[in-house]
Design an enzyme around this catalytic site. Structure first.
Site, PDB file in Angstrom:
ATOM      1  CB  SER A 165      -0.902   0.013   1.233  1.00  0.00           C
ATOM      2  OG  SER A 165      -1.576   1.251   1.371  1.00  0.00           O
ATOM      3  CB  THR A 217      -7.535   2.591  -4.110  1.00  0.00           C
ATOM      4  OG1 THR A 217      -6.839   1.391  -3.755  1.00  0.00           O
ATOM      5  CG2 THR A 217      -8.836   2.646  -3.326  1.00  0.00           C
ATOM      6  CG  HIS A 262     -11.896   0.668   0.876  1.00  0.00           C
ATOM      7  ND1 HIS A 262     -11.115   1.143  -0.158  1.00  0.00           N
ATOM      8  CD2 HIS A 262     -11.122   0.773   1.992  1.00  0.00           C
ATOM      9  CE1 HIS A 262      -9.948   1.538   0.319  1.00  0.00           C
ATOM     10  NE2 HIS A 262      -9.929   1.314   1.624  1.00  0.00           N
TER      11      HIS A 262
END
Length: 382
Positions: free
Chosen positions: A109, A158, A278
């Site tokens: 991430s 994302t 999510h």
């Protein structure tokens, strides 16, 4: 509770809850608003029944799949999740090593607590770099260039987080990064001293991908302000198309939920999409990815790799998603709870557990390879 007592998602969750201070457990476990979507993600699988075949000769099972040009030894991967150092001092190091051991994909991430370069050194296996779209276009291109230099083969943007979700559990405890706990939150930390000792006796918390832009000393930008001040809510399909072209390789959008958006992702040259809400942490009331899977696979599944995440807790959940046409299934809380409970041994036990379940369940379904899982083996309850 010991790691050897953990046999499924719920056991890992209980062990993590015993170890973690309440505010950190709730950060993992919580979701947006009334958490309806969070619960629905798993409930969606329960409305679908499996219809097995027998006498198919299933002594050997091949669980491997190929997604975005990368071969995975099993059809699940560790979705990119933020702030893993909070849950256990080994953080992403544990997850990267465990994923490498099991031959599956690990997502780094942009809010990760180790650098994407270090993640590549830990495991040369399949990896994807997840990032957000910033107002600073130069930063976006800088992050892509850094990923390419590190040897990352697939990018994952994302697209459902242009602003943060309303996570009320965090508001009740005052949980934030940097820590700004209220009295109730501080009391929860006081009764779990082992976590505090672990936190204070290991390296300082960092966000290597963003440390030049987000400061953790409380004087600059917090994580919550990062979402509201640095991310660009004006992000458009044209912006993403430019990034896809600039990257020039495997490019995935995470957070796609509509057929129209899936088709647009194909049109701009994406090679993968992840159906995701999510984990219920953004728009409460959103449909589950599993419920959206069939119509999106029907629309674009022959032109793009369709994956999904959300609510996956069992090998049978994975088989149901694969039967509808998903190429692979992402895990989030499924590995975060065992990470919090026991570090790398916890993540390895979790991946071994689901690997064993998938293998057993494929044999019970009469399938020797993933491509034999089809909708013929499913029935939906009305």
């Amino acid at each position: 509770m010991r790691l050897t007592d953990c046999y499924n998602f719920h056991d890992f969750r209980r062990m993590a809850k015993q170890r973690l201070p309440g505010p950190i457990f709730d950060y993992i476990d919580g979701a947006a608003d009334d958490e309806v979507t969070y619960r629905r993600n798993t409930a969606a699988f329960e409305a679908c029944d499996l219809v097995p075949d027998v006498l198919r000769g299933v002594a050997e099972v091949d669980m491997s799949v190929t997604v975005m040009g990368q071969k995975l030894a099993m059809p699940v991967y560790c979705s990119p999740t933020a702030l893993q150092r909070l849950f256990h001092h080994q953080g992403e190091r544990a997850v990267a090593a465990a994923a490498g051991k099991y031959g599956t994909m690990f997502g780094v991430s942009s809010l990760g607590t180790i650098s994407l370069e270090e993640a590549r050194q830990i495991s040369a296996g399949p990896q994807v770099y997840q990032f957000y779209f910033h107002k600073d276009r130069g930063l976006n291109h800088e992050m892509m260039a850094r990923a390419k230099n590190a040897g990352v083969q697939a990018m994952m943007l994302t697209v459902d987080s242009i602003t943060g979700g309303n996570r009320e559990r965090d508001k009740r405890t005052g949980f934030a990064i940097p820590f700004k706990l209220n009295l109730a939150g501080m009391m929860q930390f006081a009764i779990k001293p082992s976590w505090a000792i672990d936190w204070m006796t290991h390296e300082a918390f960092r966000l290597p991908q963003l440390e030049n832009h987000v400061k953790m000393d409380g004087g600059a930008l917090s994580i919550s302000r990062y979402f509201t001040e640095m991310l660009d809510p004006s992000m458009s399909w044209n912006d993403v198309a430019d990034m896809v072209q600039a990257w020039g390789g495997q490019f995935c959008l995470k957070g796609i939920m509509s057929v129209e958006d899936a088709k647009r992702a194909v049109e701009i040259g994406c090679t993968g999409i992840v159906l995701s809400n999510h984990g219920g942490r953004q728009l409460d009331g959103s449909r589950s990815a599993f419920d959206q899977l069939a119509e999106i696979v029907d629309a674009v599944g022959d032109r793009i790799d369709v994956m999904m995440d959300g609510g996956v807790q069992r090998g049978t959940h994975v088989l149901k998603a694969l039967s509808l046409g998903a190429k692979a299934v992402g895990l989030g809380r499924y590995y975060l709870f065992p990470l919090a409970a026991a570090g790398r041994p916890g993540v390895e036990r979790a991946l071994e557990t689901i690997r064993t379940e998938i293998e057993r369940d494929m044999k019970l379904m009469g399938c020797t390879s993933v491509d034999q899982l089809t909708r013929r083996n499913l029935r939906f309850r009305s």
